[in-house]
Every structure is written in structure tokens, then in C-alpha cells.
Design an enzyme around this catalytic site. Structure first.
Site, PDB file in Angstrom:
ATOM      1  N   ARG A 149       0.863  -1.173   0.000  1.00 43.58           N
ATOM      2  CA  ARG A 149       0.000   0.000   0.000  1.00 43.58           C
ATOM      3  C   ARG A 149       0.904   1.228   0.000  1.00 43.58           C
ATOM      4  O   ARG A 149       2.024   1.191   0.512  1.00 43.58           O
ATOM      5  CB  ARG A 149      -0.902   0.025   1.231  1.00 43.58           C
ATOM      6  CG  ARG A 149      -1.839  -1.169   1.369  1.00 43.58           C
ATOM      7  CD  ARG A 149      -2.635  -1.086   2.661  1.00 43.58           C
ATOM      8  NE  ARG A 149      -3.573  -2.198   2.822  1.00 43.58           N
ATOM      9  CZ  ARG A 149      -3.291  -3.332   3.456  1.00 43.58           C
ATOM     10  NH1 ARG A 149      -2.086  -3.501   3.993  1.00 43.58           N
ATOM     11  NH2 ARG A 149      -4.196  -4.289   3.560  1.00 43.58           N
ATOM     12  N   TYR A 286      -9.589 -10.399  -7.015  1.00 45.50           N
ATOM     13  CA  TYR A 286      -8.561 -10.489  -8.051  1.00 45.50           C
ATOM     14  C   TYR A 286      -8.748 -11.712  -8.931  1.00 45.50           C
ATOM     15  O   TYR A 286      -8.263 -11.740 -10.065  1.00 45.50           O
ATOM     16  CB  TYR A 286      -7.166 -10.496  -7.419  1.00 45.50           C
ATOM     17  CG  TYR A 286      -6.795  -9.170  -6.818  1.00 45.50           C
ATOM     18  CD1 TYR A 286      -6.448  -8.092  -7.629  1.00 45.50           C
ATOM     19  CD2 TYR A 286      -6.813  -8.975  -5.443  1.00 45.50           C
ATOM     20  CE1 TYR A 286      -6.123  -6.861  -7.082  1.00 45.50           C
ATOM     21  CE2 TYR A 286      -6.489  -7.748  -4.888  1.00 45.50           C
ATOM     22  CZ  TYR A 286      -6.149  -6.697  -5.708  1.00 45.50           C
ATOM     23  OH  TYR A 286      -5.841  -5.480  -5.162  1.00 45.50           O
TER      24      TYR A 286
END
Length: 305
Positions: A149, A286
Site C-alpha cells: 500500500r 482479483y
């Protein structure tokens, strides 16, 4: 905003940080949400502690007319539930005005990943003849190789890197640590940054600790880059690489990391651990992206596609 509201907000943030250990960026989001409501509430009397459900509905309707996004409103409600839940536990209120208020419906958007060739072009964009360019190359390589992140990347402490073992110790959401492998390429660029660029950026002076830890990536003022600074860098390098900057973000590199791993056969549980997701359901989105990729390959190359 009334002084009483400002005081209440500060107490809430202090308590929440002490009890939950939330990240600094999360606390700032809470602050913006609560101060926004407090400013809207100014003059109505009672402040944040005196607001009722009807007033909250009025505020949400006002936000809709002001074109705030549903995602922003959902985050606001999450903040208010945390705030009024704490007020209820402390006896500052006898009820929770957010009860029975449903969050807006959020369409499940698929994460947007760059292609592998776009990633290669983006990684090659920084000017390696400058210390800042070497730093930026190392940051981009690390973000893509480790699926970090942006907050994890810019806040990464120097002690979090173990070049001998080739791993990073990353502190993610909820102050949870995880170990992430570096990979040969990102380790190469990280070593070059530490050897060639960081001493020049620091002007060969000691780098001061921030929140008790010395930052890994610094600017010429020997301070860590902000998320906004790194966001701007990614946009600039996207343009250099011939990619529409509007389609690229730091989080897009994390999406690309996850998508490319799945496309090359990675296990979903392993991906969950690498991304630092507490729930497998967060990682499963995903698989939809990877499935779309396989469908496109089939349509393009199978004789009956």
C-alpha cells in the site's frame, strides 16, 4: 466549528488511537469526517453530542445534493458509527443516532491493473542519473514487487529492510506486521538507492527518526515522502512512459502485483498473506480480474475462441 466539538473530536481521536492503534492516515480521515459534520451542524445547538438521527439524515441528503460520492458517504458512516459507539460506551450519549441508517450501495468495481509491458515502461521512466531518480526507481520497483500500500511504502522504516535475507517487514492495517519477499530486481534497485542515492539526499547527515523510526525513503530535506508526493511522482512517470496518467495510481501498482501473480499461477492464500488482507474475500476479487484475462487469451488465441 464550536470549541466543544473540537475538544470532543480530539478526545475521540486520542482514544481511538490508543485503543485501536489505527494508522495516522485513518485518524486524519476520521478528523475530516467529524469536522465536516460539526461545521455543517454549527449554529444548530447541541453540537456533535446532541445530534439526532433526523439531523443525520438531513446531513446525508445535503451531501447527496452536493455530489459527494457514495463511497465517501459510506466511509463517513463508518466514522460516525465508531464515534457514536464510543460516546455510547462512555455514557456521553444514551443512544446511537447512526443505528438503522444503512450505508449507500457501492457497486463492486474490479481493480484496474496495468499490463506487464506498461509496468516495465513505468519502472524505466525515472532518470537514473539523479539521486531522486534512483530513489524513485527503487520505490516503484518495491511497490510493484512487494504489492505494498502507498502508506506502507512511504512509511517504511530503514530497519524494516533485511537485504541479507531479501525480505521486508511491513506494518499494515491494524498495525499488523507481515514479511514480504523482495525479489532480485527490487533488491538490486534498493541496494543501489541505499549505496548511491540516499547518502546524497541526506547530504551525508544523519536522518532523524519520524514517529520513533528512521524512514527508508527520504527527500532532500531528509524527510519521508508524503503519499501525495509519491502520487504525483507516479503520475509524472506514467506520462514519461506514454501511459495516460489518469489510468495510473499508486494503488494500481498493488493491483498489478496481485493480478500478475494470479495470472502466473499464484495461490490465492499466498496472495492474501502477501497483500496483508485479513479476509480471503477481499483477495478473491482479483480472481475475477484473472478470469477476465484468461477469457481474453482464449478468445484471441483459441481456434474456436
Amino acid at each position: 466549528m464550536q470549541p466543544a466539538d473540537a475538544s470532543v473530536i480530539e478526545r475521540f481521536l486520542d482514544r481511538f488511537w490508543a485503543e485501536q492503534g489505527v494508522a495516522r492516515q485513518t485518524l486524519e480521515s476520521y478528523r475530516r469526517d467529524l469536522e465536516g459534520l460539526a461545521r455543517w451542524r454549527d449554529g444548530a445547538g447541541g453540537g456533535l453530542l446532541g445530534i439526532d438521527r433526523a439531523a443525520l439524515f438531513d446531513y446525508l441528503r445535503w451531501r447527496t445534493r452536493a455530489n459527494y460520492s457514495p463511497r465517501s458517504t459510506a466511509r463517513l458512516l463508518s466514522t460516525l458509527r465508531a464515534f457514536y459507539g464510543l460516546c455510547l460506551r462512555d455514557g456521553a450519549r444514551s443512544d446511537d443516532p447512526t443505528a438503522l441508517i444503512d450505508p449507500p450501495h457501492l457497486p463492486r468495481s474490479l481493480p484496474k491493473a496495468l499490463t506487464e509491458s506498461q509496468i516495465e515502461a513505468l519502472l524505466a521512466a525515472p532518470d537514473l542519473d539523479t539521486p531522486a531518480g534512483l530513489r524513485d526507481r527503487a520505490m516503484l520497483e518495491l511497490m510493484y514487487a512487494a504489492g505494498l500500500r502507498v502508506s506502507e511504502l512511504v512509511n517504511l522504516p530503514a530497519v524494516g529492510v533485511n537485504l541479507r535475507q531479501g525480505v521486508l517487514r511491513v506494518t499494515g492495517k491494524g498495525s499488523k506486521d507481515r514479511l514480504v519477499p523482495l525479489g532480485e530486481e527490487s533488491q538490486h534497485w534498493l541496494e543501489r538507492y541505499l549505496r548511491e542515492a540516499r547518502p546524497l539526499l541526506a547530504a551525508n547527515k544523519p536522518v532523524a527518526a519520524v514517529d520513533g523510526q528512521v524512514p527508508l525513503f527520504i527527500d532532500v530535506s531528509r524527510q519521508p515522502l508524503s503519499r501525495q508526493q509519491f502520487w504525483a511522482l507516479v503520475k509524472r512517470y506514467a506520462a514519461v512512459a506514454g501511459i495516460d496518467p489518469a489510468t495510473v495510481s499508486p494503488h494500481g501498482l498493488r493491483h498489478s502485483f496481485a493480478t500478475h501473480l494470479l495470472n502466473h499461477g499464484a495461490d490465492l492464500r499466498a496472495l492474501q498473506m502477501l497483500l496483508g488482507h485479513s479476509s480471503l474475500s477481499t483477495t478473491q476479487i482479483y480472481t475475477l480480474v484473472a478470469r477476465q484475462h484468461l477469457q481474453k487469451l482464449h478468445a484471441s488465441h483459441h481456434p474456436r475462441g
